[in-house]
Design a protein around this motif. Structure first.
Motif, mmCIF file in Angstrom:
data_model
loop_
_atom_site.group_PDB
_atom_site.id
_atom_site.type_symbol
_atom_site.label_atom_id
_atom_site.label_comp_id
_atom_site.label_asym_id
_atom_site.label_seq_id
_atom_site.Cartn_x
_atom_site.Cartn_y
_atom_site.Cartn_z
ATOM 1 N N SER A 200 0.492 -1.416 -0.359
ATOM 2 C CA SER A 200 0.019 -0.118 -0.217
ATOM 3 C C SER A 200 1.010 1.347 0.272
ATOM 4 N N ALA A 201 2.163 1.271 0.325
ATOM 5 C CA ALA A 201 3.030 2.289 0.314
ATOM 6 C C ALA A 201 2.249 3.417 -0.904
ATOM 7 N N PRO A 202 3.048 4.561 -0.934
ATOM 8 C CA PRO A 202 2.991 5.645 -2.017
ATOM 9 C C PRO A 202 4.304 5.560 -2.883
ATOM 10 N N ASP A 203 4.474 6.273 -3.694
ATOM 11 C CA ASP A 203 5.397 5.727 -4.669
ATOM 12 C C ASP A 203 6.038 6.645 -5.989
ATOM 13 N N ALA A 204 6.666 7.117 -5.784
ATOM 14 C CA ALA A 204 6.755 8.539 -7.267
ATOM 15 C C ALA A 204 6.397 7.911 -8.713
ATOM 16 N N GLY A 205 6.812 6.673 -9.135
ATOM 17 C CA GLY A 205 6.143 6.425 -10.412
ATOM 18 C C GLY A 205 4.569 6.210 -10.082
ATOM 19 N N ILE A 206 3.909 5.880 -8.808
ATOM 20 C CA ILE A 206 2.648 5.398 -8.930
ATOM 21 C C ILE A 206 1.718 7.002 -9.096
ATOM 22 N N LEU A 207 2.352 8.105 -8.605
ATOM 23 C CA LEU A 207 2.178 9.553 -8.423
ATOM 24 C C LEU A 207 1.987 9.976 -9.671
ATOM 25 N N ASN A 208 3.178 9.565 -10.344
ATOM 26 C CA ASN A 208 3.521 10.499 -12.116
ATOM 27 C C ASN A 208 2.379 9.589 -12.838
ATOM 28 N N ASP A 209 1.901 8.263 -12.933
ATOM 29 C CA ASP A 209 1.464 7.910 -13.668
ATOM 30 C C ASP A 209 -0.639 8.319 -13.312
ATOM 31 N N LEU A 210 -0.811 9.286 -12.363
ATOM 32 C CA LEU A 210 -2.050 8.991 -11.390
ATOM 33 C C LEU A 210 -2.745 10.080 -12.356
ATOM 34 N N ILE A 211 -1.133 11.389 -11.947
ATOM 35 C CA ILE A 211 -0.842 12.879 -12.419
ATOM 36 C C ILE A 211 -1.035 13.070 -14.202
ATOM 37 N N ALA A 212 -0.594 11.906 -14.805
ATOM 38 C CA ALA A 212 -0.840 11.692 -15.873
ATOM 39 C C ALA A 212 -1.935 11.357 -16.739
ATOM 40 N N GLY A 213 -3.018 10.220 -15.602
ATOM 41 C CA GLY A 213 -4.397 9.936 -15.694
ATOM 42 C C GLY A 213 -3.541 8.116 -16.699
ATOM 43 N N ARG A 214 -2.953 7.623 -15.777
ATOM 44 C CA ARG A 214 -2.190 6.540 -16.715
ATOM 45 C C ARG A 214 -2.789 5.276 -15.215
ATOM 46 N N GLY A 215 -3.186 4.032 -15.578
ATOM 47 C CA GLY A 215 -3.313 3.012 -14.647
ATOM 48 C C GLY A 215 -5.004 2.730 -14.484
ATOM 49 N N ALA A 216 -5.673 3.056 -15.217
ATOM 50 C CA ALA A 216 -7.197 2.583 -14.841
ATOM 51 C C ALA A 216 -7.607 0.989 -15.198
ATOM 52 N N TYR A 217 -8.175 1.243 -14.203
ATOM 53 C CA TYR A 217 -8.787 -0.366 -14.688
ATOM 54 C C TYR A 217 -9.681 -1.023 -16.177
ATOM 55 N N ARG A 218 -9.543 -1.855 -16.812
ATOM 56 C CA ARG A 218 -10.349 -1.176 -17.834
ATOM 57 C C ARG A 218 -11.351 -2.837 -17.457
ATOM 58 N N VAL A 219 -12.433 -3.015 -17.807
ATOM 59 C CA VAL A 219 -13.707 -3.155 -17.994
ATOM 60 C C VAL A 219 -13.969 -4.246 -19.111
#
Length: 332
Positions: A200-219
């Motif tokens: 559950s730890a935060p991560d710089a790469g995750i935050l960059n993906d979130l800012i760019a709108g990447r990593g959504a769940y695909r239905v």
């Protein structure tokens, strides 16, 4: 006057070769030339000035109305001058908590209506109070001030960025501005969906993906309308709206290898609120004794007796969203 005839008589008696008799007549002195006029002074060259400089962040990150930067992530600073002057260089200075970390020289470019422009990417690897100043030989800007934060910190501006990014991708997250338990569960779901380590730890790469709108769940089944998806491969539960877009994505734990979750397309036929004798909380049954329910233990791997376990704090929200007859799809 009486001496003049005598003087003439004496000169007449002198020999012809004498120096006094042969003295030539005195030549007149040459005329004194008129003074030459002084040349007109050359006009001093006009030194064009750019005028005062100004700095502005371009597309800054904002948290609670304040611009901020992330340590290790560059941000763009653009400068402006009222007048463009050719061959002018602008020197950029960056300071972090008063210590210089950036010195760069950039050219001044022509902008619209005779103005000048310049730009530079600024990056600091350490959090702190950042100041950026632009200077030329005859002008300078005010300091552009911005706070830089570590992307792995629990600071409120960073927590807001995580929550905003997770919510935009439809992960079940709070909007408190603090790194609370629901935010950590949403981070875990994001990691599961994207094949990252299940922590559950935060991560710089995750935050960059979130800012760019990447990593959504695909239905998986967008044509099924309003339904529930149990993605057993990624160990997440997705509530999907009628338009085929995810409403909320959260972590789950499905059936362990000895009691696997049944796969297929089902519908909710029974619902019980509260906690039953098996410790199942707010249960929505989709086939026999298999249900979507809250449970005290929801590990990151399959561990249930076949049900779709979700964290108890999320169970009432999920229970309220599910209705009788809601389709439930379970798959790998």
């Amino acid at each position: 006057m009486r001496k003049l005839p005598a003087l003439i008589a004496v000169l007449a008696l002198l020999p012809a070769g004498s120096a006094l008799a042969a003295a030539p007549a005195r030549t007149p002195l040459p005329p004194v030339p008129a003074p030459k006029p002084k040349p007109a002074p050359k006009p001093k060259p006009v030194i064009r000035r750019t005028g005062p400089l100004s700095l502005r962040m371009i597309h800054p990150l904002r948290s609670r109305g304040h611009a901020l930067a992330l340590a290790g992530r560059p941000f763009l600073v653009r400068g402006y001058a009222p007048h463009y002057v050719g061959h002018v260089k602008v020197r950029i200075h960056g300071y972090s908590d008063g210590k210089a970390f950036l010195v760069r020289t950039v050219p001044l470019h022509r902008g619209p209506h005779g103005s000048g422009r310049f730009s530079v990417f600024v990056r600091t690897n350490e959090p702190g109070r950042i100041g950026v100043i632009a200077r030329t030989k005859r002008a300078h800007s005010r300091s552009l001030r911005v706070g830089a934060f570590s992307p792995t910190s629990f600071a409120r501006p960073v927590a807001t960025l995580y929550q905003r990014g997770l919510a935009r991708l439809h992960y079940a997250v709070s909007q408190t501005g603090f790194m609370d338990a629901r935010t950590f569960r949403a981070l875990l779901a994001f990691r599961k969906v994207n094949g990252l380590p299940r922590i559950s730890a935060p991560d710089a790469g995750i935050l960059n993906d979130l800012i760019a709108g990447r990593g959504a769940y695909r239905v998986r089944f967008p044509s099924h309308g309003r339904h529930v998806e149990g993605d057993l491969a990624h160990q997440v539960l997705a509530l999907v709206n009628a338009n085929g877009k995810p409403y909320a994505v959260l972590p789950l734990s499905s059936g362990k290898p000895s009691t696997p979750t049944v796969l297929g397309h089902f519908t909710v036929y029974r619902r019980t609120i509260g906690t039953n004798s098996e410790g199942m909380v707010n249960s929505s049954y989709f086939i026999r004794g298999y249900a979507v329910h809250g449970y005290a233990d929801v590990p990151t791997y399959p561990a249930s007796h076949g049900c779709l376990r979700i964290p108890i704090p999320e169970s009432l929200r999920v229970y309220d969203w599910i209705r009788y007859g809601t389709p439930v799809d379970t798959f790998y």
